[in-house]
Scaffold this active site. Structure first.
Site, PDB file in Angstrom:
ATOM      1  N   CYS A   1       0.794  -1.222   0.000  1.00  0.00           N
ATOM      2  CA  CYS A   1       0.000   0.000   0.000  1.00  0.00           C
ATOM      3  C   CYS A   1       0.836   1.286   0.000  1.00  0.00           C
ATOM      4  O   CYS A   1       0.358   2.328  -0.431  1.00  0.00           O
ATOM      5  CB  CYS A   1      -0.984   0.012   1.169  1.00  0.00           C
ATOM      6  SG  CYS A   1      -0.238  -0.315   2.763  1.00  0.00           S
TER       7      CYS A   1
ATOM      8  N   HIS B   1      -1.445   7.126   3.318  1.00  0.00           N
ATOM      9  CA  HIS B   1      -0.024   7.011   3.661  1.00  0.00           C
ATOM     10  C   HIS B   1       0.723   8.205   3.063  1.00  0.00           C
ATOM     11  O   HIS B   1       0.658   8.459   1.857  1.00  0.00           O
ATOM     12  CB  HIS B   1       0.570   5.729   3.072  1.00  0.00           C
ATOM     13  CG  HIS B   1       0.127   4.478   3.754  1.00  0.00           C
ATOM     14  ND1 HIS B   1      -0.676   4.461   4.868  1.00  0.00           N
ATOM     15  CD2 HIS B   1       0.414   3.163   3.495  1.00  0.00           C
ATOM     16  CE1 HIS B   1      -0.866   3.206   5.249  1.00  0.00           C
ATOM     17  NE2 HIS B   1      -0.235   2.406   4.444  1.00  0.00           N
TER      18      HIS B   1
END
Lengths: 334, 334, 334, 334
Positions: free
Chosen positions: C147, C241
């Site tokens: 991810c 993120h």
């Protein structure tokens, strides 16, 4: 259908930005002009405004030149996200100038001839507008409630109608966006809770629901007879005011009866399928809900959630959540 | 003076770690042995325990070999931070084996012959110990309250004594450490509030204060006659439970009279200047206090803070803060 | 057009829920069956799954009976959100059974004949599928990256192509949802940062971009020759993120040249206007951006944002943001 | 021993409050007077100051009347927590008036004749004071570094001495208190990270370590020859700056050798056992540490923590934590 042009007062602030965002692509309305204080006027909206919502401001509006509050609007309909310091006088002046002013500010909410409106709850209070128009040469002011009250009063309405509300003790856990931007200092809510909001928040929560659920008699509203006692907190949540309400009702309904009344509630906006109206104004949820991150955006943020309905003969607990800057007005304390 | 050796039950858990930390350098007591479940027993405490408090575990205790719960303690006095799943039976067994067990677990709190103790409030309830000793061959159990209740009951005590408490409606904003470790999932409190704690938390908050403030009559406690209704929330605060309490008192004191009663409160631990006792058990604070980050560590976390005292004839609001793992017991719901 | 029926493996987990949510109302695909471990199989999806996304699970899928992983899927195409513990063997078995498996799990990513795909970057790597089909009787596995990597590699691709990447030093600030549910304990991130993620996260970030940006030569991929060094952190952000990357490029572009290359980047999904593809895969932002709360949802979470591009002869800084559970795979460390 | 009277400049601000707090009960120094801007002067310190540290301001100092910055101090030694807007001129004037000024402000840090001091690292730079005294009629200025730099340079010092530092790439995750009060808006860090700090933070982090670790030659400091490249972030942590640093060292030590050098480091303050000096200036920690909430208060906040030391021939990663308002100066960007 041609769209109705509207102006946004206080467009660069937190409430104003939300107006701009929510009215973009609205089927009936189109933002035609934006107004802000001297500091911003003359700049483009894109420049003047530190956009605090996700993404970027709508491109069309970003290019608008921000008008000063003293400039005469071309739009008949104005949405006001003005700070309380200037809202009182400015909105009054514009109404007297023939404009319809729909305001998030607290200044005129408790005025005798001003409707304090939740469209699902008290659309009949709009009759007060006739009196204003007469006195003000065609213009008028309509207000919406404090950002906590809109959720509280909406959840109380079906209970009051069916079971006759007697008293409410309510404790709020309010989101950061309710204070506008920059608003609350991050150090104040880092690993912390603040049992204070400012701006007379408790007083508003104690007074406004009684007007909203009050009875229109002639040219004024008689407040509903129940009591409200409120204690407020600021918590580290971006959006969504959570409220724990302890209510007593004359008819002593069971939790299941209360849930049924809440879930069945609908009003004129639902009947008329108004563009921003939620299909179900109140979503009844289970044991560990509502939660702001998971439930604030139900029906685009226009539905109020009520969960954890419990209680006995002595009273009922309700847990209420409202998106404070979509359904509610983000009204910075000041 | 030679120190009294004590054992810690459930030493590797969140409550147990706090016991180890608070008893290090205690003038009277010395940790002599640590007990935990099978998974940990046989290892050194340092190995077995994921230390979640700031810094590192006390070096002396880190080297202790963890004993299993079935091993016979050498210490007469045991502090229990056991989970509710095992606390009931284990504490009972150890008491019957002649040990004095001081417990944070909920299992025996409401037992008729077990004191539910707040030393400032109901030291007379320790008389129940005599009955236990007779029945249990010298051993006995003393419990402390739920981590919210210790703050609530301490704040209510002086008001009840002077003004006769009638009803309490209390809403909690509880810290993460109250759920132990790993406890609450971070996604559950990120930008969020959860109106639920689990473990029958509301029931404990509604029952325990009435026992603590109850009257000892013969070999049992008659619960105090006021009502308590509670609604609980988990918020993203590391330590410190905040509570908004709405109280009615028979004598209808003014806020100033209530504040005076709170500030003046002291008990036996203060008179006898016990080592961990705060100088002032209740700190009375102002309009926007207490706040967990700023006030939870008052007097080493042993003082309870009460602020934002407001109200009128209908009742008073109090905002109460207690350090839930120092003054209170961190009792994970289970 | 009739929709293609698909099955979701690991449907009750965090990644699986996201699959269910993103595929609802997809123009090409329709969820036809959901699979999970024994604990869930036999229950309805609604029962089996603690839904952690806003709102409620899609009603249609909520009624599905969850199938066990050992049951034979009826759908040719399977999306896998399985945990790494079971993904390796299960996906292999299903591919050998003739299914096309598109996987978020890490197990097969670095397999020689498995494409590690970012559709904008290396669609040519899909040629590896031919070899798999031959060996596996028609079935095959395609993986998507870690991810963090999906955002990093997408941002590096245009820079590598135009300016020849030499080295990357990258520091991540990863969201809580990347660890699944319950995932990270709230006490670990309350007023805190954890410089560790587990699951060999740094190793994945150092290896995967080199495969993705590598060159297909015959039946394997030769890794790109640049180096990647990574240090990871968990921060108290729900989704998104953030990465600070320091890069050196052989052709020493100016920040403006780098920004231009990033903004101009597009690939096959953009040309073919694929249904979930963002219009612009990379949004280039300004000085204090990207920020997770404000930028993670750009183009429905499918666009990566890059901002704060700065630097000199010695190298460039990029700040990269990717929605880790929409564009990226939420792959719990295990 | 009679205590040395000291004055605090900018005493009502975040840095000033920390000075007042840390100097209370100091064995050598006693706060004798407090200075602040016009807005505060004339009031008592207790009134003028919104105390943002836990508990209440020291009672003795709370009663002091705040002096204006233009008033002549009676103390020879002054600690300055002034804002950069006024620090430059005010500190200069007071030094010329014969006072010793120890400053947290950035204004004079890079002045050729001003020591930028970390007592463990470069006490020899205090020789620069002689030149100042000559020029300034006995007074002088000594500065301490930026709140990130004090941790970074302290961690780099032992590595540079033993292994010859070549380059540093550093990414910071900075605490809220580093921006003073009100500082960062809560909405900016709610569920968010901001990759920007303001005030030229990156420039300070890139320049100051080279002066601190530079060589005193005659009356000036030659900067150390390594490079520093920095990227900064604001995260939702109350106190404690975390930094991920990637370093290259000429002698290519192993991680174990680097850890040994860090753990063994001590300086003059340790040898002379100065009152505020930590026993060990650098605490070397393990795989998932340091973490702000757990490690910032080591040795009263005066020790820097370094953990997660990893790497290979290409370089080493260090994770560094410093309490930014105790060991570091909280220097609001401005």
């Amino acid at each position: 259908m041609e769209k109705i042009p509207v102006g946004i007062l206080g467009a660069t602030g937190a409430v104003g930005q939300r107006f701009v965002s929510l009215l973009e692509n609205h089927p009936w309305f189109e933002v035609a002009e934006v107004f802000a204080s001297e500091r911003s006027s003359g700049k483009s909206f894109g420049e003047a405004c530190t956009w605090r919502l996700p993404g970027a401001p709508p491109a069309r509006v970003a290019d608008f030149k921000v008008k000063g509050l003293e400039e005469r609007p071309t739009s008949g309909l104005l949405f006001s996200g003005l700070d309380a310091q200037v809202a009182g006088e400015t909105e009054e002046r514009l109404a007297r100038g023939g404009h319809a002013v729909v305001s998030n500010a607290r200044n005129h909410r408790m005025d005798e001839d001003v409707p304090l409106l939740i469209p699902e709850v008290n659309p009949d209070h709009l009759e007060l507008v006739a009196g204003q128009k007469a006195r003000r040469g065609g213009g008028y002011i309509v207000t919406n409630p404090n950002c906590s009250v809109v959720g509280l009063a909406l959840a109380l309405a079906p209970l009051d109608r069916r079971f006759a509300l007697q008293s409410v003790v309510v404790v709020t856990l309010q989101a950061l966006s309710g204070a506008g931007y920059p608003g609350v200092a991050s150090l104040d809510v880092a690993d912390n809770v603040v049992p204070f909001v400012g701006g007379g928040e408790e007083g508003k929560i104690e007074a406004e629901p009684r007007k909203i659920l009050g009875t229109l008699s002639g040219s004024r509203v008689t407040p509903a007879p129940f009591s409200v006692d409120a204690s407020v907190h600021r918590v580290a949540v971006s959006d969504g005011h959570t409220m724990a309400a302890r209510v007593t009702l004359a008819k002593r309904p069971s939790p299941a009866e209360a849930q049924e009344a809440l879930a069945a509630f609908a009003g004129e906006p639902q009947e008329r399928r108004l563009p921003s109206a939620p299909v179900r104004p109140i979503h009844v949820l289970g044991e560990d809900r509502p939660q702001p991150r998971l439930d604030r955006d139900r029906e685009g943020g226009m539905a109020v959630s009520v969960g954890r309905v419990r209680g006995d003969e002595r009273g009922l607990w309700l847990e209420i959540l409202v998106h404070n800057t979509i359904r509610g007005a983000a009204e910075p304390p000041s």
